[in-house]
Design a protein around this motif. Structure first.
Motif, PDB file in Angstrom:
ATOM      1  N   ALA A  84       0.821  -1.224   0.000  1.00 53.58           N
ATOM      2  CA  ALA A  84       0.000   0.000   0.000  1.00 53.58           C
ATOM      3  C   ALA A  84       0.851   1.268   0.000  1.00 53.58           C
ATOM      4  N   CYS A  85       2.090   1.176   0.473  1.00 49.55           N
ATOM      5  CA  CYS A  85       2.929   2.382   0.561  1.00 49.55           C
ATOM      6  C   CYS A  85       3.797   2.607  -0.674  1.00 49.55           C
ATOM      7  N   THR A  86       3.846   1.639  -1.580  1.00 51.65           N
ATOM      8  CA  THR A  86       4.893   1.681  -2.616  1.00 51.65           C
ATOM      9  C   THR A  86       4.884   2.941  -3.475  1.00 51.65           C
ATOM     10  N   ASP A  87       3.695   3.453  -3.787  1.00 54.45           N
ATOM     11  CA  ASP A  87       3.636   4.624  -4.674  1.00 54.45           C
ATOM     12  C   ASP A  87       3.337   5.906  -3.900  1.00 54.45           C
ATOM     13  N   LYS A  88       3.601   5.903  -2.578  1.00 56.63           N
ATOM     14  CA  LYS A  88       3.224   7.070  -1.769  1.00 56.63           C
ATOM     15  C   LYS A  88       4.384   8.016  -1.494  1.00 56.63           C
ATOM     16  N   CYS A  89       5.580   7.622  -1.862  1.00 60.17           N
ATOM     17  CA  CYS A  89       6.751   8.473  -1.581  1.00 60.17           C
ATOM     18  C   CYS A  89       7.057   9.352  -2.791  1.00 60.17           C
ATOM     19  N   HIS A  90       7.192  10.643  -2.524  1.00 58.99           N
ATOM     20  CA  HIS A  90       7.510  11.585  -3.598  1.00 58.99           C
ATOM     21  C   HIS A  90       8.856  11.283  -4.240  1.00 58.99           C
ATOM     22  N   TYR A  91       9.786  10.689  -3.475  1.00 60.05           N
ATOM     23  CA  TYR A  91      11.095  10.371  -4.077  1.00 60.05           C
ATOM     24  C   TYR A  91      10.987   9.185  -5.031  1.00 60.05           C
ATOM     25  N   TYR A  92      10.095   8.269  -4.750  1.00 55.42           N
ATOM     26  CA  TYR A  92       9.878   7.194  -5.736  1.00 55.42           C
ATOM     27  C   TYR A  92       9.182   7.760  -6.974  1.00 55.42           C
ATOM     28  N   LEU A  93       8.149   8.565  -6.753  1.00 63.47           N
ATOM     29  CA  LEU A  93       7.402   9.112  -7.895  1.00 63.47           C
ATOM     30  C   LEU A  93       8.312   9.978  -8.779  1.00 63.47           C
ATOM     31  N   GLY A  94       9.285  10.641  -8.148  1.00 63.93           N
ATOM     32  CA  GLY A  94      10.158  11.539  -8.912  1.00 63.93           C
ATOM     33  C   GLY A  94      11.381  10.861  -9.507  1.00 63.93           C
ATOM     34  N   CYS A 148      15.331  10.092   2.053  1.00 69.07           N
ATOM     35  CA  CYS A 148      14.037  10.067   2.747  1.00 69.07           C
ATOM     36  C   CYS A 148      13.966  11.345   3.567  1.00 69.07           C
ATOM     37  N   SER A 149      12.908  12.112   3.393  1.00 64.82           N
ATOM     38  CA  SER A 149      12.805  13.385   4.121  1.00 64.82           C
ATOM     39  C   SER A 149      12.055  13.213   5.441  1.00 64.82           C
ATOM     40  N   GLU A 150      11.828  11.963   5.841  1.00 68.07           N
ATOM     41  CA  GLU A 150      11.155  11.687   7.115  1.00 68.07           C
ATOM     42  C   GLU A 150       9.799  12.400   7.159  1.00 68.07           C
ATOM     43  N   CYS A 151       9.129  12.422   6.012  1.00 67.71           N
ATOM     44  CA  CYS A 151       7.890  13.212   5.890  1.00 67.71           C
ATOM     45  C   CYS A 151       6.679  12.479   6.445  1.00 67.71           C
ATOM     46  N   ARG A 152       6.749  11.168   6.573  1.00 67.17           N
ATOM     47  CA  ARG A 152       5.698  10.312   7.147  1.00 67.17           C
ATOM     48  C   ARG A 152       4.462  10.174   6.261  1.00 67.17           C
ATOM     49  N   ARG A 153       4.561  10.549   4.994  1.00 68.46           N
ATOM     50  CA  ARG A 153       3.376  10.378   4.138  1.00 68.46           C
ATOM     51  C   ARG A 153       3.039   8.899   4.000  1.00 68.46           C
ATOM     52  N   CYS A 154       4.068   8.067   3.839  1.00 70.13           N
ATOM     53  CA  CYS A 154       3.819   6.639   3.634  1.00 70.13           C
ATOM     54  C   CYS A 154       3.069   6.036   4.816  1.00 70.13           C
ATOM     55  N   SER A 155       3.343   6.521   6.021  1.00 65.68           N
ATOM     56  CA  SER A 155       2.715   5.925   7.209  1.00 65.68           C
ATOM     57  C   SER A 155       1.212   6.172   7.243  1.00 65.68           C
ATOM     58  N   VAL A 156       0.759   7.251   6.576  1.00 66.79           N
ATOM     59  CA  VAL A 156      -0.674   7.546   6.531  1.00 66.79           C
ATOM     60  C   VAL A 156      -1.423   6.425   5.790  1.00 66.79           C
ATOM     61  N   TYR A 157      -0.761   5.830   4.805  1.00 67.04           N
ATOM     62  CA  TYR A 157      -1.429   4.839   3.946  1.00 67.04           C
ATOM     63  C   TYR A 157      -1.136   3.401   4.375  1.00 67.04           C
ATOM     64  N   TYR A 427      -3.538  18.510   3.159  1.00 63.17           N
ATOM     65  CA  TYR A 427      -3.912  17.970   4.467  1.00 63.17           C
ATOM     66  C   TYR A 427      -2.965  16.810   4.835  1.00 63.17           C
ATOM     67  N   GLU A 428      -3.502  15.725   5.437  1.00 62.88           N
ATOM     68  CA  GLU A 428      -2.584  14.661   5.901  1.00 62.88           C
ATOM     69  C   GLU A 428      -1.918  13.932   4.730  1.00 62.88           C
ATOM     70  N   GLY A 429      -2.465  14.072   3.530  1.00 63.23           N
ATOM     71  CA  GLY A 429      -1.841  13.435   2.362  1.00 63.23           C
ATOM     72  C   GLY A 429      -0.890  14.360   1.632  1.00 63.23           C
ATOM     73  N   THR A 430      -0.533  15.468   2.261  1.00 66.38           N
ATOM     74  CA  THR A 430       0.314  16.456   1.571  1.00 66.38           C
ATOM     75  C   THR A 430       1.619  15.838   1.075  1.00 66.38           C
ATOM     76  N   TYR A 431       2.060  16.327  -0.065  1.00 65.33           N
ATOM     77  CA  TYR A 431       3.371  15.915  -0.580  1.00 65.33           C
ATOM     78  C   TYR A 431       4.454  16.796   0.021  1.00 65.33           C
ATOM     79  N   CYS A 432       5.537  16.172   0.389  1.00 67.38           N
ATOM     80  CA  CYS A 432       6.709  16.889   0.889  1.00 67.38           C
ATOM     81  C   CYS A 432       7.226  17.848  -0.176  1.00 67.38           C
ATOM     82  N   CYS A 433       7.862  18.934   0.284  1.00 63.92           N
ATOM     83  CA  CYS A 433       8.506  19.871  -0.648  1.00 63.92           C
ATOM     84  C   CYS A 433       9.678  19.214  -1.370  1.00 63.92           C
ATOM     85  N   GLY A 434      10.228  18.147  -0.770  1.00 63.30           N
ATOM     86  CA  GLY A 434      11.362  17.447  -1.377  1.00 63.30           C
ATOM     87  C   GLY A 434      12.696  17.789  -0.728  1.00 63.30           C
ATOM     88  N   GLY A 435      12.694  18.745   0.220  1.00 68.35           N
ATOM     89  CA  GLY A 435      13.971  19.176   0.795  1.00 68.35           C
ATOM     90  C   GLY A 435      14.054  19.027   2.303  1.00 68.35           C
TER      91      GLY A 435
END
Ligand code: SF4
Ligand code: SF4
Length: 513
Positions: A84-94, A148-157, A427-435
């Motif tokens: 469920a987390c595989t496509d949730k990281c902005h670094y993977y998507l980018g 990994c920017s420790e953004c915790r987006r993956c943990s939401v999903y 909101y809680e699904g926000t994408y990290c700025c990347g930095g």
């Protein structure tokens, strides 16, 4: 903008989100930030270079962390590889590098954990995918745990709430403890310990900067708005990211905070010894360094005799303040040591301790204690980027989701034109700025630019459809990151700014008693 050695991803038309990219194994393997030298490492209490017995020490440190942080062991044991987390990281998507999928990033540590800390891994390693810790593995850790920017987006999903950020922090602490630290984060943390802020800006230079800003505000508004420093007996100690003192657009928010305090008649001060809200101890997973950095704030609050501690626009600083200051420092209930208890008695508990500057401003707006002219921002069509550490690791105010609602309400009180980006990107699904998370270094520009892709795509949609020309945020790292990466995607760097930059434009000085 310097010539790139990589290709900036292309944005698409008529969509807020991107398709999941086909994997490119190893695409980011060699992309690493500079390794810290001995002086930088030693000032944080870490070995100056890779220890001869680094492998034994790394396994020993992993064992210590597993004992100390039970959540870490749960996170390492609980994954069922559901995907469920595989496509949730902005670094993977980018980047399309499969090691930037959250589950794969976790596996880099998990495979070693299994080998040395589980029965099956010790006796049947191949059966359970357990591997020895080798130099090659350490090198992979250094690449991907600093992507990994420790953004915790993956943990939401994640259905089990597995927090990759905690695994990243543990991996970084293990690497630091064997002498493999990151130059960028550790150098900054050393400056904070020595001088009091991430920039290494000494007290007299800070005083000059603030005096110059006071002159600028006077010239601009005709009102003597003060930016006081080391004022004993002030009601509020403002602790803000040091970038607010001189970086653009950060400084515009600092001017905004000063105008809010001035207009509301609240006495306040900055501190020359605690002139930094940021705390990179969080990024490197070092509780000891995080505590040492936070204690400067307690010392300043006690020394100045303030009644309230307020935090400026900084995402990870607010996370540390909101979640950890209570037990680290006594700002907020929970401290057990004598100085923490002393501070508890000193602070005024009619107010939240600590408060976010947005909580302060929103409260004053609701009470009518400051007046705003929305039309002053009519040249701006605004959207809001939720910063990860505020969105997913803290709250504001007394209502669930206050961390999303309050900044937006402030913006709407200051502007006539506001449009949110697509719901799945905020909101809680926000994408990290990347930095974030210790990645805001030029050594990692490729990671930063590619990691910003999902946010840039969502931004493009509101730029195209709503003519948005200003993206507000309440994080110093987001502001610095976007200033750098917006031009890679064809946007002007000036379109990012703080929420209090909007307040600064709209506030009516001299209208209240
Ligand atoms: S950067 Fe964020 S989404 Fe990606 S693995 Fe790290 S915590 Fe998860
Ligand atoms: S969503 Fe959670 S359980 Fe599923 S693969 Fe990712 S980390 Fe593992």
């Amino acid at each position: 903008m310097a010539a790139s050695t990589f290709e900036t991803p292309k944005l698409l038309n008529d969509t807020a989100t991107l398709p999941i990219p086909p994997i490119k194994p190893g695409a980011m393997q060699g992309v690493q930030s500079f390794i810290a030298g001995d002086k930088i490492q030693e000032q944080l209490g870490y070995p100056g270079e890779l220890l001869p017995n680094w492998k034994e020490r790394a396994i020993e440190r992993m064992g210590e962390l597993l004992q100390k942080y039970r959540g870490l062991q749960v996170f390492l044991d609980a994954c069922v590889h559901c995907g469920a987390c595989t496509d949730k990281c902005h670094y993977y998507l980018g980047t399309a590098d499969p090691n930037n999928m959250p589950v794969a990033r976790q596996e880099l540590l998990r495979k070693v954990y299994r080998r040395y800390f589980t029965f099956a891994g010790k006796y049947f390693p191949k059966l359970v995918g357990a591997i020895d810790l080798t130099e090659e593995v350490l090198d992979q850790w250094y690449s991907y745990f600093y992507q990994c920017s420790e953004c915790r987006r993956c943990s939401v999903y994640c259905p089990y709430g597995i927090d990759t950020a905690e695994i990243t922090m543990a991996a970084r602490e293990i690497m630091d403890s064997v002498g493999r630290g990151q130059k960028y984060s550790n150098e900054i943390l050393g400056k904070l310990h020595r001088i009091g802020n991430n920039l290494g800006l000494p007290g007299p230079a800070l005083e000059d900067t603030l005096a110059g800003l006071e002159e600028d505000i006077l010239a601009d508004t005709g009102v003597p708005v003060r930016l006081p420093i080391d004022q004993k007996g002030a009601e509020v100690l403002l602790v803000t990211p040091s970038a607010d003192f001189f970086s653009e657009p950060h400084v515009e928010s600092l001017i905004g905070y000063a105008k809010v305090f001035h207009a509301a008649g609240i006495s306040w001060t900055l501190s020359s010894t605690a002139s930094e809200a940021g705390n990179f101890g969080l990024f490197i997973g070092s509780y000891e360094n995080m505590r040492k950095a936070a204690l400067r704030i307690r010392e300043a609050a006690l020394e100045l005799g303030v009644k309230r501690v307020v935090v400026g626009e900084c995402g990870h600083a607010w996370r540390v303040a909101y979640s950890f200051w209570n037990t680290l420092t006594g700002v907020g209930a929970g401290a057990e040591d004598p100085f923490g208890k002393m501070l508890q008695q000193q602070l005024d508990h009619r107010y939240k301790q600590p408060s976010h500057i947005c909580e302060v401003t929103w409260d004053l707006i609701q009470k009518g204690a400051i007046k705003l002219d929305k039309s002053a921002n009519d040249h701006r069509i605004v959207t809001f980027h939720d910063s990860c550490n505020v969105a997913r690791a803290s709250r504001m105010g007394d209502i669930p989701g206050g961390q999303f609602i309050i900044p937006r309400e402030i913006i709407k009180a200051c502007c006539n034109h506001f449009y949110d980006m697509a719901p799945e990107t905020i909101y809680e699904g926000t994408y990290c700025c990347g930095g974030g998370g210790g990645l805001l270094t030029d050594d990692l520009m490729e990671v930063r630019v590619k990691g910003a892709l999902p946010r840039m795509q969502a931004l493009k949609q509101v730029v195209d459809e709503k003519k948005v020309n200003f993206m507000a945020t309440i994080c110093a790292i987001c502001k610095a990151q976007f200033t750098k990466v917006l031009p890679y995607y064809g946007f002007p760097m000036s379109m990012v700014g703080g929420v209090h930059q909007l307040v600064s434009t709209a506030i009516q000085l001299g209208t209240n008693e």
